[in-house]
Scaffold this active site. Structure first.
Site, PDB file in Angstrom:
ATOM      1  N   GLU A  79       0.765  -1.024  -0.120  1.00  0.00           N
ATOM      2  CA  GLU A  79       0.959   0.261  -0.249  1.00  0.00           C
ATOM      3  C   GLU A  79       1.199   1.519   0.066  1.00  0.00           C
ATOM      4  O   GLU A  79       1.806   1.514   0.639  1.00  0.00           O
ATOM      5  CB  GLU A  79      -0.732  -0.227   1.473  1.00  0.00           C
ATOM      6  CG  GLU A  79      -1.677   1.196   1.474  1.00  0.00           C
ATOM      7  CD  GLU A  79      -2.320   1.166   2.425  1.00  0.00           C
ATOM      8  OE1 GLU A  79      -3.245   1.635   2.979  1.00  0.00           O
ATOM      9  OE2 GLU A  79      -2.203   0.499   3.632  1.00  0.00           O
ATOM     10  N   LYS A 178     -10.559   0.297  -0.605  1.00  0.00           N
ATOM     11  CA  LYS A 178     -10.797  -0.466   0.237  1.00  0.00           C
ATOM     12  C   LYS A 178     -11.439   0.955   1.127  1.00  0.00           C
ATOM     13  O   LYS A 178     -12.310   1.154   1.351  1.00  0.00           O
ATOM     14  CB  LYS A 178      -9.045   0.276   1.119  1.00  0.00           C
ATOM     15  CG  LYS A 178      -8.507   0.513   2.446  1.00  0.00           C
ATOM     16  CD  LYS A 178      -7.624   0.744   2.802  1.00  0.00           C
ATOM     17  CE  LYS A 178      -7.082   0.777   4.671  1.00  0.00           C
ATOM     18  NZ  LYS A 178      -5.626   1.760   4.591  1.00  0.00           N
ATOM     19  N   CYS A 211      -4.578  -3.386   4.209  1.00  0.00           N
ATOM     20  CA  CYS A 211      -3.826  -2.790   5.006  1.00  0.00           C
ATOM     21  C   CYS A 211      -4.914  -2.968   6.869  1.00  0.00           C
ATOM     22  O   CYS A 211      -5.599  -3.757   7.858  1.00  0.00           O
ATOM     23  CB  CYS A 211      -3.676  -1.204   5.516  1.00  0.00           C
ATOM     24  SG  CYS A 211      -2.535  -1.426   6.438  1.00  0.00           S
TER      25      CYS A 211
END
Length: 513
Positions: A79, A178, A211
């Site tokens: 990321e 995300k 993440c």
């Protein structure tokens, strides 16, 4: 009139498809020391943005080429690897591209500018195609909107933190926006609904998320529970938080708890405690990297089973609920772990049996140390409550951990080194969830592959004496259904709230997340 496929043809096709699939594959992850933009919130030109992104892509190209030369079938990059951080909405905009839905059937390397100016996607596509390797990368997506959309942002566009996957022909096969943005990551928008993104290969089915997503049910758990993917690809920019949320520690535990392969690619930025990448199988870590001493990136490769065999389902409360509390006679005390108030009991002696409880959770430990080192203190802790610092998530945690000093007030503080090895340990708890992630972390953030396992009755136990001194042995449980329950009380103390503002806020501001 409808016709049916003859049975012998169907059987033939089945065996042909099975024959074309691979039983194993070689995975690669690259921990990238990103070149960052200048610390300014003033937007740069598109040309300046492209210049920075191409500098990072030059480095990623070397890693991708090297991985392919060593036989890798897929590589995951981190990321924020292509443009870094330090952005607000406006300053991020020059770095964004319009990323289409993969259903458009597009190979950017062959068909440039089909969707406007997309040089980053074109370069990633060509890297995948020219090296015959799947490439997973993280970039920014932009989508225009107007007043016909009541949720359209005031600047007339959505901006998404986005993962893309290009197959070995250079075709865009996956795009994921995300869902769970980290605190302060306000340069991006949250998608209107969680996106469940998968892609199929000849070496298994894959799911993707990014993440902070790993701590929540959607899309992470849904990909495994409902879509039965074999492998997760995981671009991340992860700041290590001891004792329970170090990157290699938690990501390997998630792979074991969910019984999937897990390919974690982290940013390398030691000054922000960002390091820790790995290739994890359901039963053990296969390769990992943790480096706080150098400024260099690192390429990892390892072979994995394409379809990892699913171990028997664990009943996480079976053993713990069948035994009586192991009374030590030691007085319980409170300690703070990442702003949550745990109930602890100090371990005394080189061996013993202990129980500690908090609310509905009771944790049981049996252990034997290799030797009793006078200047080190270990404690058994329990936490059953709602964490509300950088996110809102309900936890049940049983943990054996090394206190930072011999002062019991430091039990739960970040300790990075230890000297005490354990001959054996067995940890269990009365968990109210099936989602429990087993962690074993040794001194200096090292893992212990092949040294422990989980039994079907919910015990995390050692298979041999530990190869290094122990920082923590932990069962990290998540009760997703209680994240937003009105009766879920926060485990955050008033003192911790003050510390949170002092410690967390400057980190977030410095990263502009």
């Amino acid at each position: 009139m409808t016709t049916q496929l003859p049975a012998y043809v169907a059987i033939l096709l089945f065996y042909v498809s099975r024959a074309s699939c691979q039983d194993t594959f070689t995975a690669a992850v690259y921990e990238h020391a990103a070149i960052l933009p200048n610390a300014t919130l003033t937007p740069v030109s598109r040309e300046e943005a492209l210049a920075l992104m191409n500098r990072n892509l030059d480095i990623l190209e070397g890693a991708i080429t090297s991985a392919a030369d060593q036989g890798a079938h897929i590589i995951v990059t981190p990321e924020d690897a292509i443009y870094g951080w330090n952005f607000n909405r406006d300053s991020l905009y020059p770095y964004l591209e319009d990323i289409p839905d993969p259903e458009v059937n597009w190979i950017p390397c062959n068909n440039r500018n089909r969707f406007g100016q997309t040089p980053v996607q074109e370069r990633l596509s060509c890297l995948a195609k020219n090296n015959s390797i799947y490439v997973v990368a993280n970039i920014g997506d932009k989508k225009p909107c107007d007043t016909s959309d009541p949720q359209c942002p005031p600047d007339g566009r959505y901006q998404y933190n986005t993962d893309v996957v290009f197959d070995s022909q250079g075709k865009l096969v996956a795009r994921y926006h995300k869902q769970n943005l980290f605190m302060g990551e306000n340069q991006f928008n949250v998608p209107k609904e969680p996106e469940i993104v998968t892609f199929n290969t000849t070496f298994g089915s894959f799911g993707i998320f990014t993440c902070f997503d790993i701590l929540f049910h959607d899309p992470a758990v849904t990909l495994v529970k409902d879509f039965h993917v074999d492998t997760i690809v995981f671009p991340t920019a992860w700041m290590n938080v001891l004792p329970h949320l170090s990157a290699v520690e938690f990501h390997s535990a998630w792979a074991m708890g969910m019984r999937v392969n897990f390919l974690a690619s982290n940013i390398h930025y030691p000054s922000k405690k960002m390091t820790g990448s790995g290739i994890y199988a359901p039963n053990s870590s296969r390769a990992f990297h943790y480096d706080m001493k150098t400024e260099e990136g690192k390429l990892l490769l390892s072979q994995l089973d394409s379809h990892p065999s699913h171990s028997a389902v664990v009943n996480w409360t079976s053993y713990a609920s069948s035994i009586e509390a192991l009374s030590s006679g030691n007085k319980e005390f409170k300690g703070t772990v990442f702003f949550d108030e745990f109930t602890f009991v100090k371990l005394t002696g080189v061996a013993g049996n202990y129980t500690v409880c908090q609310k509905d959770l009771c944790c049981h430990l049996s252990y034997k140390m290799s030797e009793n080192i006078p200047n080190e203190v270990y404690a058994l802790g329990a936490f059953d409550g709602l964490h509300t610092v950088e996110g809102r998530y309900y936890l049940q945690i049983c943990t054996l951990l090394k206190c930072k000093t011999t002062n019991l007030n430091t039990c739960g503080d970040s300790a990075e080194t230890a000297s005490t090895r354990f001959e054996m340990f067995s940890l269990s708890g009365t968990f109210g969830t099936q989602y429990v992630f087993p962690e074993v972390l040794l001194s200096e953030n090292q893992l212990a592959p092949g040294e422990f396992q989980v039994s079907t009755d919910g015990r995390l136990f050692s298979l041999k004496p530990t190869s290094g001194p122990v920082l923590t042995v932990t069962l990290f449980g998540r009760l997703y259904e209680k994240d937003w329950a009105s009766n879920a009380s926060s485990g955050l103390t008033a003192q911790a709230r003050i510390i949170m503002l002092i410690v967390i806020a400057p980190i977030v501001c410095s990263l502009s997340w």
